[in-house]
Design an enzyme around this catalytic site. Structure first.
Site, short mmCIF file in Angstrom:
data_model
loop_
_atom_site.label_atom_id
_atom_site.label_comp_id
_atom_site.label_asym_id
_atom_site.label_seq_id
_atom_site.Cartn_x
_atom_site.Cartn_y
_atom_site.Cartn_z
N ASN A 1 0.81 -1.22 0.00
CA ASN A 1 0.00 0.00 0.00
C ASN A 1 0.84 1.27 0.00
OD1 ASN A 1 -2.42 1.78 0.89
ND2 ASN A 1 -0.93 2.02 2.56
N ALA A 2 2.06 1.21 0.55
CA ALA A 2 2.87 2.42 0.74
C ALA A 2 3.03 3.18 -0.57
CB ALA A 2 4.24 2.05 1.29
N ASP B 1 3.81 15.62 -7.06
CA ASP B 1 3.10 16.14 -8.24
C ASP B 1 3.78 17.37 -8.82
OD1 ASP B 1 1.29 14.16 -7.62
OD2 ASP B 1 -0.38 15.51 -7.16
N TYR C 1 3.69 9.49 -11.03
CA TYR C 1 2.77 8.66 -10.24
C TYR C 1 1.94 7.75 -11.15
CZ TYR C 1 -0.81 7.87 -6.55
OH TYR C 1 -1.67 7.33 -5.62
N LYS D 1 1.99 3.71 -11.03
CA LYS D 1 0.75 3.00 -10.69
C LYS D 1 0.28 2.11 -11.85
CE LYS D 1 0.09 4.45 -6.45
NZ LYS D 1 0.01 3.52 -5.31
N PRO E 1 -7.93 2.63 -6.14
CA PRO E 1 -8.79 3.62 -5.49
C PRO E 1 -8.84 4.89 -6.34
CG PRO E 1 -7.09 2.83 -3.97
CD PRO E 1 -6.71 2.39 -5.36
N TYR F 1 -10.17 9.06 -5.71
CA TYR F 1 -9.75 10.08 -4.75
C TYR F 1 -10.41 9.79 -3.40
CZ TYR F 1 -7.35 12.63 -8.38
OH TYR F 1 -6.47 12.98 -9.37
N ILE F 2 -9.57 9.49 -2.42
CA ILE F 2 -10.02 9.07 -1.09
C ILE F 2 -9.65 10.19 -0.10
CG2 ILE F 2 -9.83 7.23 0.66
CD1 ILE F 2 -10.85 6.20 -2.10
N1 CAA Z 1 -7.69 18.27 -13.94
C1 CAA Z 1 -7.85 19.25 -14.84
N2 CAA Z 1 -7.12 20.37 -14.84
C2 CAA Z 1 -6.19 20.52 -13.89
C3 CAA Z 1 -5.96 19.53 -12.92
C4 CAA Z 1 -6.77 18.39 -12.95
N3 CAA Z 1 -6.65 17.42 -12.06
N4 CAA Z 1 -4.96 19.95 -12.12
C5 CAA Z 1 -4.59 21.15 -12.58
N5 CAA Z 1 -5.33 21.50 -13.63
C6 CAA Z 1 -5.25 22.73 -14.38
C7 CAA Z 1 -5.30 23.93 -13.46
O1 CAA Z 1 -6.62 24.28 -13.10
C8 CAA Z 1 -4.62 24.99 -14.31
O2 CAA Z 1 -5.51 25.43 -15.30
P1 CAA Z 1 -5.66 26.99 -15.61
O3 CAA Z 1 -4.29 27.43 -16.05
O4 CAA Z 1 -6.70 27.03 -16.68
O5 CAA Z 1 -6.10 27.61 -14.31
C9 CAA Z 1 -3.52 24.21 -15.03
O6 CAA Z 1 -3.95 22.83 -15.00
C10 CAA Z 1 -2.17 24.31 -14.33
O7 CAA Z 1 -2.36 23.91 -12.98
P2 CAA Z 1 -1.74 24.72 -11.76
O8 CAA Z 1 -1.94 26.20 -11.94
O9 CAA Z 1 -2.27 24.11 -10.50
O10 CAA Z 1 -0.19 24.44 -11.97
P3 CAA Z 1 0.90 24.32 -10.87
O11 CAA Z 1 2.19 24.14 -11.58
O12 CAA Z 1 0.77 25.40 -9.86
O13 CAA Z 1 0.53 22.95 -10.08
C11 CAA Z 1 0.02 20.64 -9.80
C12 CAA Z 1 0.55 21.73 -10.74
C13 CAA Z 1 0.89 20.53 -8.56
C14 CAA Z 1 0.09 19.35 -10.60
C15 CAA Z 1 -1.42 20.97 -9.38
O14 CAA Z 1 -2.18 21.35 -10.48
C16 CAA Z 1 -2.11 19.79 -8.72
O15 CAA Z 1 -1.89 19.51 -7.55
N6 CAA Z 1 -2.98 19.08 -9.47
C17 CAA Z 1 -3.66 17.91 -8.98
C18 CAA Z 1 -2.89 16.68 -9.37
C19 CAA Z 1 -3.62 15.48 -8.81
O16 CAA Z 1 -4.73 15.18 -9.19
N7 CAA Z 1 -2.97 14.78 -7.86
C20 CAA Z 1 -3.60 13.65 -7.22
C21 CAA Z 1 -3.04 13.53 -5.82
S1 CAA Z 1 -3.96 12.36 -4.85
C22 CAA Z 1 -3.42 10.90 -5.38
O17 CAA Z 1 -2.51 10.77 -6.14
C23 CAA Z 1 -4.15 9.70 -4.86
C24 CAA Z 1 -4.70 8.91 -5.96
O18 CAA Z 1 -4.19 7.83 -6.24
C25 CAA Z 1 -5.92 9.37 -6.67
#
Ligand code: CAA
Length: 241
Positions: free
Chosen positions: A82-83, A88, A147, A151, A177, A179-180
């Site tokens: 799981n770890a 991002d 990631y 995965k 999973p 988004y949890i």
């Molecule tokens: N879906 C669609 N659009 C997205 C998006 C997403 N998931 N994430 C970011 N965007 C868009 C933003 O809204 C932005 O659009 P605009 O320029 O039109 O506003 C553009 O992409 C750029 O994004 P940021 O301004 O946020 O860019 P940044 O460089 O500051 O950050 C990032 C980049 C760190 C990747 C940030 O966008 C982020 O955290 N995104 C989410 C990524 C994500 O979904 N991670 C999942 C983590 S949980 C997990 O991983 C568990 C699992 O198994 C599900």
């Protein structure tokens, strides 16, 4: 005798819920954790489940840690890989360190953890390997090239190893999973979560760690003996792979 289960990354988030669910189902459970001693102590105090610290990205540490768990708790029947971590960032800004850290912890760990328990499972003609992959390994996710690659690799690992384990009573399955509601998801920018992610989840909410715990308990059970090499999606309808 109760079966023995080992859960990596088991003191917080989804891993803690998996460990508690397996304990409630009658398993003798041990957990591994990587760094947060305070959370581990709190988890053990609350649950009575022993927590062992090592880095799942380090093969020798895994072999030594598993040997210790097996000596103290018993041969491992159920391994839950799981770890996992996130680092991002959009690919045009992603560093080699962000790439390597995620591949090491989320993909190399499968070899490091599973190889040392595999021969024992083959000898005993029983085993359950359960890998926590992700919806983002199935569909890809912007900002998560590292990631998503790791995965998706987890799923390939499961499909290949399942074929090797099948004749030996060992099943190997992945859970994906969505988004949890854990610290990992809470770390996402609130605006991104609200405007970009939640609207993509037809069920209209984040999942709970306990919902993943119950998936693991099912795949670990005798009832799931005919299920191997499969990918169980638990994502609120976000992706129907
Ligand atoms: N879906 C669609 N659009 C997205 C998006 C997403 N998931 N994430 C970011 N965007 C868009 C933003 O809204 C932005 O659009 P605009 O320029 O039109 O506003 C553009 O992409 C750029 O994004 P940021 O301004 O946020 O860019 P940044 O460089 O500051 O950050 C990032 C980049 C760190 C990747 C940030 O966008 C982020 O955290 N995104 C989410 C990524 C994500 O979904 N991670 C999942 C983590 S949980 C997990 O991983 C568990 C699992 O198994 C599900």
């Amino acid at each position: 005798m109760a079966r023995v289960a080992l859960v990596t990354g088991g003191t917080r988030g989804i891993g803690a819920a998996i460990a508690k669910t397996l304990k409630a189902a009658g398993y003798t459970v041990a957990v591994n954790y990587g760094g947060n001693d305070e959370a581990a102590q709190k988890f053990t105090a609350e649950t009575g489940i022993k927590a062992y610290k090592w880095d799942v990205g380090d093969y020798d540490a895994c072999a030594a840690g598993i040997a210790k768990v097996q000596a103290e708790v018993g041969p491992i029947d159920v391994l839950v890989n799981n770890a996992g971590i996130t680092r991002d960032g959009m690919f045009h800004k992603m560093t080699k360190d962000q790439w390597s850290a995620v591949i090491r912890t989320n993909l190399d760990s499968l070899f490091n953890m599973t190889r040392p328990v595999w021969e024992g499972m083959r000898d005993r003609s029983f085993g359950r390997i359960i890998v926590i992959s992700s919806v983002n390994g199935q569909k890809g996710q912007m900002g998560q090239v590292n990631y998503s690659a790791a995965k998706a690799g987890d799923i390939g690992f499961v499909k290949a190893l399942a074929q090797e384990g099948a004749a030996k009573g060992i099943t190997v399955n992945a859970i994906c999973p969505g988004y949890i509601g854990t610290e990992m998801v809470q770390a996402i920018d609130e605006n991104v979560l609200k405007t970009r992610i939640l609207p993509q989840i037809p069920v209209g909410r984040l999942g709970t760690p306990e919902e993943i715990g119950r998936c693991v308990a099912f795949l670990a059970s005798d009832d799931a003996g005919f299920i191997t090499g499969s990918t169980l999606s638990a994502n609120g309808g976000q992706n129907m792979a």
